[in-house]
Design a protein around this motif. Structure first.
Motif, mmCIF file in Angstrom:
data_model
loop_
_atom_site.group_PDB
_atom_site.id
_atom_site.type_symbol
_atom_site.label_atom_id
_atom_site.label_comp_id
_atom_site.label_asym_id
_atom_site.label_seq_id
_atom_site.Cartn_x
_atom_site.Cartn_y
_atom_site.Cartn_z
ATOM 1 N N MET A 266 -24.362 70.732 -94.649
ATOM 2 C CA MET A 266 -25.274 71.501 -93.683
ATOM 3 C C MET A 266 -24.437 72.435 -92.671
ATOM 4 S SD MET A 266 -28.449 70.856 -92.049
ATOM 5 C CE MET A 266 -28.793 69.146 -92.148
ATOM 6 N N LYS A 267 -24.888 73.632 -92.562
ATOM 7 C CA LYS A 267 -24.014 74.479 -91.553
ATOM 8 C C LYS A 267 -23.917 73.952 -89.993
ATOM 9 C CE LYS A 267 -25.300 78.756 -93.372
ATOM 10 N NZ LYS A 267 -26.202 80.012 -93.498
ATOM 11 N N SER A 268 -22.909 74.074 -89.374
ATOM 12 C CA SER A 268 -22.491 73.522 -87.957
ATOM 13 C C SER A 268 -23.313 74.463 -87.147
ATOM 14 C CB SER A 268 -21.112 73.402 -87.756
ATOM 15 O OG SER A 268 -20.584 74.850 -87.607
ATOM 16 N N THR A 269 -23.444 74.103 -85.885
ATOM 17 C CA THR A 269 -24.198 74.705 -84.651
ATOM 18 C C THR A 269 -23.271 76.038 -84.658
ATOM 19 O OG1 THR A 269 -25.124 72.728 -83.901
ATOM 20 C CG2 THR A 269 -24.849 74.778 -82.303
ATOM 21 N N GLU A 270 -22.038 76.037 -84.587
ATOM 22 C CA GLU A 270 -21.205 77.230 -84.456
ATOM 23 C C GLU A 270 -21.385 78.094 -85.408
ATOM 24 O OE1 GLU A 270 -20.240 73.865 -84.241
ATOM 25 O OE2 GLU A 270 -20.323 73.940 -81.963
ATOM 26 N N GLN A 271 -21.399 77.388 -86.546
ATOM 27 C CA GLN A 271 -21.437 78.570 -87.827
ATOM 28 C C GLN A 271 -22.959 79.262 -87.763
ATOM 29 O OE1 GLN A 271 -20.856 77.003 -91.643
ATOM 30 N NE2 GLN A 271 -21.380 78.840 -92.519
ATOM 31 N N VAL A 272 -23.840 78.573 -87.402
ATOM 32 C CA VAL A 272 -25.481 79.179 -87.106
ATOM 33 C C VAL A 272 -25.274 80.320 -86.199
ATOM 34 C CG1 VAL A 272 -27.694 78.685 -86.962
ATOM 35 C CG2 VAL A 272 -26.556 77.182 -88.323
ATOM 36 N N LEU A 273 -24.605 79.769 -84.836
ATOM 37 C CA LEU A 273 -24.493 80.630 -83.843
ATOM 38 C C LEU A 273 -23.944 82.033 -84.202
ATOM 39 C CD1 LEU A 273 -24.046 78.047 -80.910
ATOM 40 C CD2 LEU A 273 -26.094 79.677 -81.026
ATOM 41 N N SER A 274 -22.638 81.648 -84.822
ATOM 42 C CA SER A 274 -21.935 82.912 -85.019
ATOM 43 C C SER A 274 -22.731 83.817 -86.143
ATOM 44 C CB SER A 274 -20.538 82.616 -85.579
ATOM 45 O OG SER A 274 -20.262 82.824 -86.958
ATOM 46 N N GLU A 275 -23.494 83.316 -87.163
ATOM 47 C CA GLU A 275 -24.341 84.287 -88.057
ATOM 48 C C GLU A 275 -25.400 84.921 -87.059
ATOM 49 O OE1 GLU A 275 -23.331 81.460 -92.017
ATOM 50 O OE2 GLU A 275 -25.461 81.788 -91.518
ATOM 51 N N LEU A 276 -25.849 84.103 -86.167
ATOM 52 C CA LEU A 276 -26.900 84.715 -85.401
ATOM 53 C C LEU A 276 -26.634 85.991 -84.686
ATOM 54 C CD1 LEU A 276 -28.917 81.691 -84.294
ATOM 55 C CD2 LEU A 276 -29.796 83.347 -85.819
ATOM 56 N N VAL A 277 -25.263 85.931 -84.006
ATOM 57 C CA VAL A 277 -24.763 86.869 -83.294
ATOM 58 C C VAL A 277 -24.232 88.033 -84.153
ATOM 59 C CG1 VAL A 277 -22.545 87.372 -81.802
ATOM 60 C CG2 VAL A 277 -23.926 85.379 -81.535
ATOM 61 N N LYS A 278 -23.619 87.639 -85.428
ATOM 62 C CA LYS A 278 -23.330 88.859 -86.104
ATOM 63 C C LYS A 278 -24.485 89.433 -86.981
ATOM 64 C CE LYS A 278 -19.479 89.960 -89.432
ATOM 65 N NZ LYS A 278 -20.082 89.762 -90.691
ATOM 66 N N GLU A 279 -25.115 88.810 -87.659
ATOM 67 C CA GLU A 279 -26.181 89.021 -88.830
ATOM 68 C C GLU A 279 -27.535 89.437 -88.156
ATOM 69 O OE1 GLU A 279 -25.347 90.260 -91.635
ATOM 70 O OE2 GLU A 279 -23.146 89.579 -91.480
ATOM 71 N N GLY A 280 -27.945 88.366 -87.026
ATOM 72 C CA GLY A 280 -29.303 88.365 -86.587
ATOM 73 C C GLY A 280 -30.101 87.436 -87.087
ATOM 74 N N TYR A 281 -29.428 86.670 -87.996
ATOM 75 C CA TYR A 281 -30.031 85.499 -88.625
ATOM 76 C C TYR A 281 -29.455 84.487 -89.514
ATOM 77 C CZ TYR A 281 -29.393 87.505 -93.270
ATOM 78 O OH TYR A 281 -28.748 88.149 -94.465
ATOM 79 N N SER A 282 -29.841 83.277 -89.786
ATOM 80 C CA SER A 282 -29.001 82.259 -90.165
ATOM 81 C C SER A 282 -30.067 81.517 -91.362
ATOM 82 C CB SER A 282 -27.987 81.556 -89.340
ATOM 83 O OG SER A 282 -27.368 80.448 -90.128
ATOM 84 N N ILE A 283 -29.594 80.873 -92.526
ATOM 85 C CA ILE A 283 -30.600 80.243 -93.143
ATOM 86 C C ILE A 283 -29.902 78.700 -92.967
ATOM 87 C CG2 ILE A 283 -31.447 79.820 -95.337
ATOM 88 C CD1 ILE A 283 -30.933 82.665 -96.097
ATOM 89 N N VAL A 284 -30.515 77.984 -92.757
ATOM 90 C CA VAL A 284 -30.192 76.398 -92.924
ATOM 91 C C VAL A 284 -30.998 75.578 -94.026
ATOM 92 C CG1 VAL A 284 -29.711 74.265 -92.016
ATOM 93 C CG2 VAL A 284 -29.476 76.452 -90.448
ATOM 94 N N ASP A 285 -30.293 75.383 -95.120
ATOM 95 C CA ASP A 285 -30.842 74.899 -96.375
ATOM 96 C C ASP A 285 -31.039 73.122 -96.083
ATOM 97 O OD1 ASP A 285 -31.461 76.906 -97.982
ATOM 98 O OD2 ASP A 285 -29.420 76.749 -99.127
ATOM 99 N N GLY A 286 -32.247 72.807 -96.404
ATOM 100 C CA GLY A 286 -32.463 71.234 -96.639
ATOM 101 C C GLY A 286 -32.546 70.568 -95.198
ATOM 102 N N LEU A 287 -33.118 71.300 -94.312
ATOM 103 C CA LEU A 287 -32.965 70.747 -92.915
ATOM 104 C C LEU A 287 -34.057 69.585 -92.389
ATOM 105 C CD1 LEU A 287 -31.672 71.223 -90.229
ATOM 106 C CD2 LEU A 287 -33.017 72.882 -89.770
ATOM 107 N N ALA A 288 -34.961 69.533 -93.188
ATOM 108 C CA ALA A 288 -36.166 68.794 -93.151
ATOM 109 C C ALA A 288 -36.299 67.918 -94.459
ATOM 110 C CB ALA A 288 -37.408 69.252 -92.702
ATOM 111 N N PRO A 289 -36.710 66.518 -94.224
ATOM 112 C CA PRO A 289 -36.646 65.966 -95.492
ATOM 113 C C PRO A 289 -38.153 66.113 -96.204
ATOM 114 C CG PRO A 289 -36.841 64.509 -93.297
ATOM 115 C CD PRO A 289 -36.658 65.814 -93.072
ATOM 116 N N SER A 290 -37.850 66.127 -97.559
ATOM 117 C CA SER A 290 -39.124 66.457 -98.357
ATOM 118 C C SER A 290 -40.351 65.668 -98.104
ATOM 119 C CB SER A 290 -38.894 66.476 -99.655
ATOM 120 O OG SER A 290 -38.471 65.304 -100.217
ATOM 121 N N ALA A 291 -40.196 64.376 -97.550
ATOM 122 C CA ALA A 291 -41.523 63.802 -97.410
ATOM 123 C C ALA A 291 -42.279 64.282 -96.158
ATOM 124 C CB ALA A 291 -41.333 62.201 -97.286
#
Ligand SMILES: O=C(O)CCC(=O)C(=O)O
Length: 252
Positions: A1-26
């Motif tokens: 899973m991406k760290s908060t810092e990595q997501v923030l840096s993508e949001l700042v640079k690209e404007g978006y970030s994808i976090v895979d598998g964040l919620a359990p499938s059930a």
């Protein structure tokens, strides 16, 4: 899973970030069943922006309890608060895109506020994939690095469209000024997603949650969700009722 810092840096640079598998499938399966049952009662939209082969359901927290856990997801809240500071929920919308739907026009979500063009970010959108999002089934399309360029679409340069394919349970995070659109569904099955938007707590939320989730229903919720729905104050004085924090109305 991406760290908060990595997501923030993508949001700042690209404007978006994808976090895979964040919620359990059930959890996602349960949400999908509940939403599909409710959406089956609704009609398609009436214009090309909302989609004439798309069903939308708004004010989700006034209708279903299955989504509560997504709204208070710790990773998402940590990112929203690091990006924006104190936040409340702006809107909650389920979008179910049916076969044959055409691509939506590009837009940015904080266009609803009369902000100066180069104002900083005030909103974080989170698109939760309830079904798998694929190249063909209407996955959201973003324009990389198009954030901070509010104004007319025609004035955008170097347009790099990216189709956000991601498995169910993943989340696309995107800042409020990022240009994006729902994609075309070229398959024979619908695509279901849930958009939860978080906004700076000094802004008027898009959804009047204090009406869509009234006091008796709000009393049944956890304290964080109560606060996100607006049963809270931004210090020092914003949002009081008769001079006191509205959270006090929820305890007997
Ligand atoms: O459903 C989607 O993929 C995005 C929808 C959207 O951006 C909107 O309706 O504002």
């Amino acid at each position: 899973m991406k760290s908060t810092e990595q997501v923030l840096s993508e949001l700042v640079k690209e404007g978006y970030s994808i976090v895979d598998g964040l919620a359990p499938s059930a959890l996602i399966t349960g949400i999908g069943k509940a939403l599909e049952a409710s959406l089956s009662e609704l009609s398609y939209g009436q214009n090309s922006f909302v989609g004439t082969k798309t069903k939308r359901m708004h004010s989700l927290f006034g209708k279903l309890r299955e989504l509560d856990e997504l709204a208070v997801n710790k990773e998402i809240l940590a990112i929203a608060e690091a990006l924006l500071g104190d936040v409340i929920l702006g809107a909650s919308v389920a979008t179910q895109i049916f076969p044959g739907e055409r691509k939506q026009s590009f837009h940015y979500d904080d266009g609803i506020y009369p902000l100066p063009k180069n104002y900083g970010e005030v909103k974080l959108g989170v698109m939760w994939a309830i079904d798998d999002f694929t190249e063909d089934n209407g996955a959201t399309i973003v324009i990389s690095q198009s954030h901070g360029k509010r104004g007319k679409y025609n004035s955008l340069k170097d347009i790099q469209e990216r189709v956000i394919a991601m498995p169910a349970g993943s989340a696309l995070l995107y800042v409020g000024s990022l240009w994006h659109a729902a994609g075309e569904n070229r398959t024979n099955k619908p695509r279901l997603g849930v958009i939860l938007q978080y906004v700076d707590s000094w802004l008027r939320p898009q959804d009047s949650h204090l009406i869509s989730v009234q006091i008796e229903e709000a009393k049944k919720l956890g304290p964080k969700l109560q606060a996100l729905l607006g049963y809270s104050m931004r210090q020092p004085f914003l949002g009081y009722v008769d001079g006191i924090n509205p959270i006090n109305l929820l305890s007997d």
